[in-house]
Scaffold this active site. Structure first.
Site, mmCIF file in Angstrom:
data_model
loop_
_atom_site.group_PDB
_atom_site.id
_atom_site.type_symbol
_atom_site.label_atom_id
_atom_site.label_comp_id
_atom_site.label_asym_id
_atom_site.label_seq_id
_atom_site.Cartn_x
_atom_site.Cartn_y
_atom_site.Cartn_z
ATOM 1 N N GLY A 558 49.164 37.689 41.112
ATOM 2 C CA GLY A 558 48.097 38.260 41.306
ATOM 3 C C GLY A 558 47.687 37.034 42.104
ATOM 4 O O GLY A 558 47.951 35.749 41.113
ATOM 5 N N GLN A 561 39.077 34.777 43.508
ATOM 6 C CA GLN A 561 38.936 33.735 43.925
ATOM 7 C C GLN A 561 39.149 32.529 43.746
ATOM 8 O O GLN A 561 39.151 31.191 43.850
ATOM 9 C CB GLN A 561 36.983 34.233 42.591
ATOM 10 C CG GLN A 561 36.440 34.133 44.260
ATOM 11 C CD GLN A 561 34.340 34.039 43.713
ATOM 12 O OE1 GLN A 561 34.743 34.831 43.106
ATOM 13 N NE2 GLN A 561 33.793 33.263 44.731
ATOM 14 N N VAL A 565 48.125 33.511 39.669
ATOM 15 C CA VAL A 565 48.990 34.251 38.122
ATOM 16 C C VAL A 565 50.089 34.343 38.270
ATOM 17 O O VAL A 565 50.815 34.856 39.838
ATOM 18 C CB VAL A 565 48.666 35.692 37.458
ATOM 19 C CG1 VAL A 565 49.399 36.068 36.334
ATOM 20 C CG2 VAL A 565 47.158 35.511 37.071
ATOM 21 N N ASP A 700 39.232 46.637 30.341
ATOM 22 C CA ASP A 700 39.651 46.781 31.173
ATOM 23 C C ASP A 700 41.056 47.856 30.770
ATOM 24 O O ASP A 700 42.129 47.394 30.824
ATOM 25 C CB ASP A 700 40.071 45.753 32.522
ATOM 26 C CG ASP A 700 40.913 46.161 33.405
ATOM 27 O OD1 ASP A 700 40.543 47.846 33.971
ATOM 28 O OD2 ASP A 700 41.165 45.563 34.400
#
Length: 845
Positions: A558, A561, A565, A700
């Protein structure tokens, strides 16, 4: 609590429904590792040498040569080696732990499998079997790790023997620990007729006592079983807490057709003469199936050798309205006895019990008080008198405690009245101003160069009306100000790429000051209390530099900004591990790792946040939290290297599997059992319990942020937001921040309040995902706007809010746990410690 532990059932009904007090709370070490069990109470069949004698078989201790090691001789089939522990009194044992001989790296002996035998009197030994009848227990795979195994069913014993299964392919040594608590009932056996079989709609319902450890022929004698295993049956006796067992498993039941006298007689034997106060019988009352609680019970008492001539009798109120299973409490009027014989009379065709418990004091207690108004008189014992001075002291203490409690109640009521007065004006405005509907266009705030907000119409039409929510108290901030102060809301526009500072002078959104880190991927990293961050800031990062050349790129997981990763293979990572952590891989084998990389053009604020994230991650050391392994800081781009699990994230893992059942058999799909789902959910709760103990808020939590390893190992991560695969799980606010609204609590969405309680809400959604095997998104029938509108219904609390439905294969107690996580009142949601205990106790999978 120690004398009457089951009082807790009335305080915590969900826990009582899932599992009894003993199995839920009774999991304390009994003293092998801490030394409370004396050397003289530890014996063995043999020993290899004096330095490996029985007294050295203590878990997590390295005295002597580091463990108990038996003398290995003879053929495997004749082996009967054991390590024996005398607990001096009866104990309820729910858990055992084993470990091999490590001896600081010198030893490498351990028991891969073992058996357990136990005894209540030291003469009759019983082989423990699990609920499926298996004797052999999986042990250790190395010499240093501690392996804990739940005793399902638990055992009641004074003497326990650990018996390693030896095959001569390797030497064995053991260190052990028992976990549980003292058996307060004092019950050593019950004698009962055998449970019978019911035929229900062509289905056989077996109501036998499947875990009874005494003799079983025409009746059950000299043993204990399901009536004392700590597990209460469900309302519907055809279902069970235990997965993969037959209908009726939790109950022992009898039909009146087999008992011409109209009653079932059960005799209970105790360890000594006791002063009995009450008996509690957990009965099924599913009257639609012709099952009811007993109509009457008659109990006889044996104090010495003879049975008393006069019994007591009790008739409970019959209930033909509520079919729920329940405890029936029978007063025993302080009778002295070492045995009790009770005759339970049928009130319908069937009678079913799942648990019988006794509350008693020892016979040493004074019994010269006046007899009760009802029931037989209490026996007089003039040899024991009450110390009046002690009584006066006790009464004085109780009076003082009552006064203190009254004062506390007055203060609490005064504060509530005062707060309601302050909220009156706001509540009047809410009727007109509050709306969770997203049908009204709102203004969005933009920032000029000096960070002063100016209100201009948004180029994109936004239906969010967060700015119209009014504060209810000091913990809740006006969301129009919230948009300007939260880091995730205060990102700059994509064209500038600048990282904005939070406006000074604006209070933080949570109940305590919070330091929020943007994270290299733009995702929500852990929110850390300012106090915790201050403590961390004074410590050096104890993470080693890792050579970049030993990293091999596999794929991009992923990006955000300020960074990316990557999934990489790392060579020689074992050399960079501390003593507390190691990989279960062959030496020189490459290891999968996740590499968070900060882009070289990242601004100063992003670099500072990256360093803070390293500092925080370096302090997180828990088996169920992704660990920071190493860093690459010598040159740009800066990198942090974290664990990665070979089976990927939990969302993808479960979506590729099916629950065990006919569908899986027909489709030949890989399956995951409910016991493994339970194991994974417990690990997530454990990891979140650790984070909450540090005052960390994840913000999250979801299956996409849980990684799966070998043997269903779970580790909580934080970079799920950076993956395009899950972009649909996040809702973009006014073209700026993205939020996982389908996992967020109502107060997080409407009021911007993120706390451990909001993480508990997300855990409930995560548990729901797991039990649906991630086949659909939460609230899949609702649009994003409708999800937010639903949070307004939680706010108004007019019982119009929509909850996630109960998954088809979800047991009722587990769904009740989910609903408790979604409680509107944050203070009424369970803590992660309570959730973890509940899942440890829960055997409904």
């Amino acid at each position: 609590i120690l004398v009457y532990p089951r009082v807790l059932q009335n305080l915590f009904p969900l826990t009582a429904l899932i599992f009894f007090f003993y199995t839920g709370v009774c999991r304390s070490p009994l003293g092998m590792s801490r030394g409370q069990i004396l050397d003289e109470d530890i014996s063995a069949s043999s020993q290899w040498s004096d330095s490996t004698a029985a007294k050295y078989g203590r878990l997590d201790c390295e005295e002597g040569d580091g463990a108990w090691c038996p003398e290995i001789a003879g053929e495997p089939e004749n082996m009967n080696e054991f390590l024996q522990i005398d607990l001096r009194s009866l104990h309820f044992i729910t858990l055992v732990g084993t470990q091999g001989r490590h001896a600081g790296g010198i030893g490498n002996e351990f028991a891969q499998t073992y058996k357990i035998k136990y005894s209540r009197d030291g003469s009759r030994w019983i082989s423990w079997r699990n609920r499926q009848g298996k004797e052999v227990i999986e042990g250790n795979r190395n010499a240093y790790d501690i392996v804990l195994k739940d005793m399902e069913p638990p055992i009641i014993a004074r003497f326990v023997r650990f018996m390693p299964v030896i095959d001569h392919s390797m030497n064995v040594c053991m260190r052990v620990e028992l976990y549980g608590c003292e058996w307060l009932d004092g019950l050593v056996s019950y004698n009962s007729p055998l449970g019978q079989q019911m035929t229900l709609n062509g289905q056989h319902v077996h109501l036998n006592d499947s875990v009874y450890d005494g003799a079983m022929s025409y009746s059950m004698t000299e043993g204990l079983g399901q009536l004392t295993d700590g597990m209460c049956g469900l309302d519907d006796f055809t279902h069970s807490h235990v997965y993969n067992v037959w209908p009726g498993y939790d109950y022992v039941g009898w039909s009146n057709e087999s008992f011409p006298n109209g009653y079932v007689e059960i005799m209970f034997e105790f360890d000594r003469t006791r002063n009995f106060t009450t008996m509690k019988v957990h009965c099924n009352n599913m009257f639609s199936r012709r099952v009811k609680t007993f109509q009457k019970v008659v109990c006889y008492f044996r104090s010495e050798l003879d049975w008393e001539a006069t019994p007591i009798s009790f008739s409970p109120v019959m209930d033909d309205v509520n079919p729920s299973a329940r405890f029936v409490t029978v007063s025993l009027y302080n009778h002295m006895a070492s045995a009790i014989k009770c005759q339970y009379y049928f009130s319908d065709i069937w009678m079913m019990f799942s648990e019988i418990t006794f509350q008693s004091d020892t016979a040493m207690y004074n019994t010269t008080l006046a007899p009760p108004k009802t029931g037989p008189p209490i026996r007089d014992d003039p040899t024991h008198k009450v110390d009046d001075s002690n009584t006066r002291i006790l009464i004085g203490c109780l009076v003082a405690i009552i006064f203190i409690l009254v004062a506390i109640i007055v203060i609490i009521l005064w504060r509530q009245v005062w707060q309601k007065m302050l909220e009156k004006v706001s509540r009047r405005m809410l009727d007109d101003e509050l709306t969770a509907s997203l049908s009204i266009q709102s203004e969005t705030f933009t920032y000029n160069n000096n960070n002063s907000p100016s209100s201009v119409p948004s180029e994109q039409e936004s239906n969010s009306t967060y700015e119209r929510i009014f504060p209810l108290g000091p913990d809740y901030q006006e969301p129009s100000r919230l948009v300007r102060k939260l880091p995730e809301f205060s990102q700059t526009s994509e064209d500038t790429g600048e990282f904005q500072n939070v406006q000074e002078g604006v209070p933080h959104y949570a109940e305590a000051d919070i330091v929020n880190l943007q994270g290299v991927t733009g995702g929500n990293t852990y929110a850390v209390s300012a106090l915790t961050m201050d403590l961390l800031s004074g410590k050096d990062v104890a993470v080693e530099e890792f050579p970049r050349k030993l990293l091999t790129f596999k794929e991009k997981l992923g990006e955000g900004q300020f960074g990316e990763v990557h999934l990489c293979e790392a060579e020689g990572m074992q050399d960079f591990m501390d003593e507390e952590f190691s990989f279960d891989v062959i030496e020189n084998q490459t290891v999968l790792v996740a590499v968070k990389m900060l882009r070289a053009d990242a601004n100063k604020n992003a670099r500072n946040d990256f360093l803070k994230e390293i500092k925080i991650m370096s302090r997180l050391k828990d088996p169920n939290i992704i660990r920071l392994l190493a860093v690459c800081m010598s040159s740009d781009p800066l990198c942090m290297i974290t664990e990665y699990m070979e089976n990927g994230d939990l969302n993808q893992f479960l979506s590729r599997h099916e629950p065990e059942g006919m569908i899986a058999l027909l489709s030949n799909a890989p399956t995951v059992s409910y016991s493994n789902l339970h194991h994974m959910a417990t690990q997530i709760a454990s990891g979140m319990k650790y984070l909450s103990s540090l005052n960390f808020v994840h913000r999250d939590l979801a299956t996409r942020n849980c990684l799966v390893g070998k043997n269903y190992t779970i580790k909580i991560a934080d970079f799920g937001m950076s993956r395009n695969l899950y972009s649909g799980d996040y809702y973009r606010i006014q073209g700026r921040a993205v939020l996982p609204i389908r996992w967020m609590s109502w107060e997080s969405i409407l009021l911007g309040k993120f706390t451990t309680s909001s993480d508990v809400w997300a855990f409930g959604v995560t548990l729901w995902e797991m039990l649906t095997f991630c086949k659909e998104q939460p609230y899949s029938q609702l649009s994003d706007e409708q999800v937010i509108e639903n949070t307004g219904e939680f706010f108004r609390d007019q019982r119009r809010q929509i909850y996630l439905p109960q998954p088809p294969m979800c047991p009722d107690p587990v769904y009740k746990l989910m609903l408790s996580c979604w409680n509107r009142n944050t203070k009424e949601r369970p803590s992660f410690q309570e959730i973890h205990h509940t899942l440890l106790d829960c055997i409904g999978y």
